[in-house]
Scaffold this active site. Structure first.
Site: not given
Ligand code: UGA
Length: 506
Positions: A30, A264, A271, A274, A341
């Site tokens: 890095d 769902l 948020g 990603c 973030r």
């Molecule tokens: C997301 C994707 O799920 C990963 O597959 C992907 O690799 C990653 O981005 C990336 O691009 O690197 P992540 O950002 O860690 O992963 O988080 P998630 O688990 O997807 O959750 C994202 C947001 O959706 C959170 O704020 C969570 O609270 C919200 N969420 C998730 C909901 O409001 N409802 C749900 O049913 C699921």
């Protein structure tokens, strides 16, 4: 196999730890010397469950090293993974400067033959751009699908591996490195990974395709997750209006085998580092080619509105939030991470502070709140609740399901509980004396609350007050303004403290 990983952020370190776990010799580089020095001392700069276990084992077997000298790690590597950050610029454009810098570093240090693997999420066409810098080294798109909090299982037991290249031998070299993962034949791994492994079909699906298709697949997957959650948040608003329970609606919808139950869960909006960035980038990729991407835009707009849910619901109780003490249970964008973030909490805090509220927060992992504005942080949920005019579940940390609700309510000024994640049992919350408001779900009928006779005088007064405030769901309830049965704010021992610094993270 000798593997170099460029970038010691979340994707880079998870990839490095997992590749070392399956037996490769991994070197991480890095440009941030300080980060490398921390890693050499065994300090991981963010929360990711079990990554420390993987590092300890890999370091003990001398399969994982960290260096701020590119030559140390790239010099004799067969595979070079690019895992650097690709933040958003204005208008959804992606800042590719770190990717291009990393590519140039590879160009300066790579051996005669190495396969360069881009795992950084970057717009369609980025692999071609890197290829033009690194010819004749083959460059492959290999998008990561790592969710924070479950990243180790996502890497070691993936739903699929997507490889974007037209060079068969480059694809072969990468798939050889993933062989144990594809065969689902792993060495001893942490419990959640073992659990995932038990239910995973072997071998792992592998898709080898063009770089453009692989790059778009990553954006499409993340955008689909956004669309699903935003869709359910819209259904939650409709459920609110018609008096239905969105949790049951989601269950009924998700049991359809064509739809499935995941993503769902309604709430205060998605948020993180990603989804918001990637959906903005996809919209930009589409519009720059003259494609309107209406679904993607709508999902984003619904999400923006959803972040106003807390302020909107509180305004149904209070004509003004001036000097109202609002306690936030959780801050991180999701549980099991300290990542702030693009967390919905950022906007929620700024809206509440803008409306004059005194905001206090408790998050088990996020201890630095200074960067969020003039808010205080509480030592524990009880300190958070003391003298509060409302509590809001912002992050569904599992431990919040076991909170002693009676105790929390007894120290609050006004027992209002906004469940921004539909995590808590509405019946239990009501039985504990709370006015419970979920996202698109109704509390059970008022008669399920404890009888005033069975309660303490303090609880009786509270319950009587609750009897008054539980009108029809949409009735304005701004006349709730009683001093409250709990301790007054001035009497509560102040176990909250302001924190002012933030912790860097990529
Ligand atoms: C997301 C994707 O799920 C990963 O597959 C992907 O690799 C990653 O981005 C990336 O691009 O690197 P992540 O950002 O860690 O992963 O988080 P998630 O688990 O997807 O959750 C994202 C947001 O959706 C959170 O704020 C969570 O609270 C919200 N969420 C998730 C909901 O409001 N409802 C749900 O049913 C699921």
């Amino acid at each position: 196999m000798k593997i170099a990983v460029l970038g010691a952020g979340h994707v880079g370190l998870v990839s490095a730890g997992c590749l070392a776990t399956i037996g490769h010799d991994v070197g991480v580089f890095d440009v941030d010397d300080q980060r490398i020095e921390q890693l050499q001392r065994g300090i991981i700069p963010f929360e990711e469950p079990h990554l420390d276990d993987l590092f300890i084992t890999a370091r003990a077997h001398q399969r994982l090293t960290f260096s701020s000298e590119a030559d140390d790690v790239i010099g004799d590597a067969a595979l070079v993974f690019l895992c650097v950050n690709t933040p958003s610029l204005r208008e959804g454009d992606t800042d590719l400067s770190s990717v291009l810098t990393a590519a140039r570093i590879v160009g300066d240090h790579a051996p005669r033959y190495a396969v360069v693997v881009n795992r950084s999420t970057a717009p369609v066409g980025t692999v071609d751009r890197i290829q033009s810098l690194l010819d004749p080294l083959p460059v492959v798109a290999n998008p990561e699908f790592l969710a924070e909090g479950s990243a180790i299982a996502d890497f070691l037991v993936p739903d699929r591996i997507v490889v974007g290249t037209l060079d068969a031998s480059a694809a072969g070299c990468l798939l050889e490195a993933y062989d144990a993962i594809i065969r689902r034949d792993l060495p001893p791994v942490p419990a959640p990974v073992r659990q995932r492994l038990r239910s995973a079909a072997a071998p792992a699906p592998v898709i080898v395709t063009s770089p453009e298709t692989a790059e778009l697949a990553k954006y499409a997957a993340n955008a689909h997750l956004c669309v699903r959650v935003s869709f359910m948040n819209e259904i939650a608003s409709i459920a609110d209006a018609v008096g239905a329970d969105v949790s049951v609606v989601a269950q009924a919808v998700g049991l359809d085998h064509r739809i499935g139950p995941h993503f769902l869960q309604p709430g205060i909006g998605w948020g993180g580092s990603c989804l918001p960035k990637d959906i903005a980038a996809l919209e930009q990729i589409a519009s720059s080619r003259g494609v309107p991407a209406r679904m993607v835009r709508a999902a984003n707009r619904v999400n923006q509105d959803q972040r106003g849910w807390v302020a909107k619901k509180l305004s149904e109780f209070y004509p003004s939030l001036h000097r109202r003490r609002i306690g936030l249970l959780g801050l991180a964008y999701k549980p099991h991470t300290d990542d702030m973030r693009d967390a919905p909490a950022q906007e929620i805090v700024s809206q509440l502070v803008g409306l004059g509220a005194e905001v206090v927060a408790f998050d088990p992992a996020v201890r630095e709140v200074g960067g969020l504005g003039p808010i205080a942080s509480a030592e524990d949920p009880i300190a958070l609740a003391e003298g509060a005019d409302a509590l809001v579940v912002v992050t569904e940390w599992p431990q919040f399901s076991d909170l002693d609700l009676e105790r929390l309510r007894s120290v609050m000024r006004t027992p209002i509980l906004l469940d921004g994640r539909n995590q808590l049992d509405p019946g239990r919350a009501q039985a504990a004396g709370f006015i419970y408001v979920g996202v698109g779900r109704r509390p059970p009928p008022a008669r399920e609350r404890p009888a005033p006779d069975a309660a303490s005088p303090e609880e009786r007064r509270n319950t009587e007050a609750l009897g008054e405030v539980q009108g029809p769901p949409n009735k304005p309830r701004s006349w709730i303004d009683w001093p409250g049965p709990g301790r007054r704010r001035s009497q509560a021992p102040d176990r909250t403290r302001a924190r002012r610094s933030t912790r860097g993270r990529r």
